[in-house]
Design an enzyme around this catalytic site. Sequence first.
Site, PDB file in Angstrom:
ATOM      1  CB  THR A 193      29.140  50.232  -4.685  1.00 35.84           C
ATOM      2  OG1 THR A 193      28.942  51.641  -4.863  1.00 35.84           O
ATOM      3  CG2 THR A 193      28.831  49.500  -5.977  1.00 35.84           C
ATOM      4  CG  ASN A 251      35.546  50.843 -11.498  1.00 37.07           C
ATOM      5  OD1 ASN A 251      34.329  50.987 -11.638  1.00 37.07           O
ATOM      6  ND2 ASN A 251      36.086  50.586 -10.306  1.00 37.07           N
ATOM      7  CG  ASP A 276      46.572  58.246  -6.169  1.00 35.50           C
ATOM      8  OD1 ASP A 276      45.690  58.537  -7.012  1.00 35.50           O
ATOM      9  OD2 ASP A 276      46.837  58.974  -5.200  1.00 35.50           O
ATOM     10  CE1 TYR A 304      30.827  60.502  -9.402  1.00 33.30           C
ATOM     11  CE2 TYR A 304      28.803  60.746 -10.685  1.00 33.30           C
ATOM     12  CZ  TYR A 304      29.790  59.939 -10.126  1.00 33.30           C
ATOM     13  OH  TYR A 304      29.716  58.571 -10.305  1.00 33.30           O
ATOM     14  CE  LYS A 339      32.219  59.023 -12.648  1.00 29.12           C
ATOM     15  NZ  LYS A 339      33.143  57.886 -12.818  1.00 29.12           N
ATOM     16  N   GLY A 393      33.253  47.394  -4.749  1.00 29.30           N
ATOM     17  CA  GLY A 393      32.139  47.691  -5.647  1.00 29.30           C
ATOM     18  C   GLY A 393      32.246  47.162  -7.064  1.00 29.30           C
ATOM     19  CB  ILE A 394      31.587  48.889 -10.298  1.00 30.70           C
ATOM     20  CG1 ILE A 394      30.147  49.324  -9.957  1.00 30.70           C
ATOM     21  CG2 ILE A 394      31.717  48.567 -11.780  1.00 30.70           C
ATOM     22  CD1 ILE A 394      29.752  50.674 -10.531  1.00 30.70           C
TER      23      ILE A 394
END
Length: 243
Positions: A179, A76, A49, A142, A146, A18-19
């Site tokens: 993604t 990321n 990790d 989440y 974030k 993905g990103i």
Amino acid sequence: MSGRLQAKVALVTGAASGIGAAVAAMMAAEGAVAIGADLAAPPGGIVLDVTDEAQWDAGIAGILAAHGRLDILVNNAGIGFSRLVTEMTLAEWRRVQAVNLDSVFLGCRAAFRVMKDQPGGGAIVNVSSILGLVGQPETSAYSAAKGGVTLLTKSLALEAAQNGWPIRVNSVHPAYVQTAMIDQAVARAGDPDRFRRHLERIQPVGRMATPDEIAAGIVFLASDEASFVTGTQLAVDGGMTAR
Ligand code: NAI
């Protein structure tokens, strides 16, 4: 444009997909030594990790031994998670905080220790989300993680400036991006096609972002073009947080 990151040494976490994969490729194309890290090593990258303190120490030590410096860190790596609060276990909550927030603390701490005394300092870009700026039902764990990344970023930017450490710290806030993370969420939905169309429609521009569109914002913030940019939140979100 090319060469914007010439000779810079960059570490990108979650770079197997993905990103993160797009960022590592774009940084390499801009002249950086781009080292991708993930649970399984991406091509030319390392195993890291991001929830594991000892693996951060070993990963950074390995980069310093091989390249002598660390100019850029992109935090990321992350996992998506959606659950009604009434059904969420403490273990699920803690796992989301560990991967999406504790990891950013560990990465920033490790990078600060190197960059603060290094000629030229460094730049850190933390990948948050629009859900680190606004709330949404059923994504409380989440969003809490974030949102934590958003304010961790601002606080560390100020801490660096106050101490005279030449380190810039910024965050990027994508809306929905095509993604594996989104593919998995779509696959879990009762009606996957309808859910995918819903994700496209709720963005003012009517589509999801490509990983490269997010990577472009990250590369800018990591580059010397952003030399006066620190403590900011770059929403790359098709206008989603504009309303
Ligand atoms: P992805 O699922 O395609 O890639 C995430 C990568 O992180 C994977 O390669 C995975 O192995 C790695 N990873 C997961 N846990 C890890 C750990 N403990 N240590 C090291 N690596 C680990 O996801 P995507 O979409 O590329 O997400 C990247 C970042 O962007 C995440 O932080 C995500 O929360 C954020 N984001 C993604 C959005 C989207 O719509 N795809 C929207 C907003 C933010």
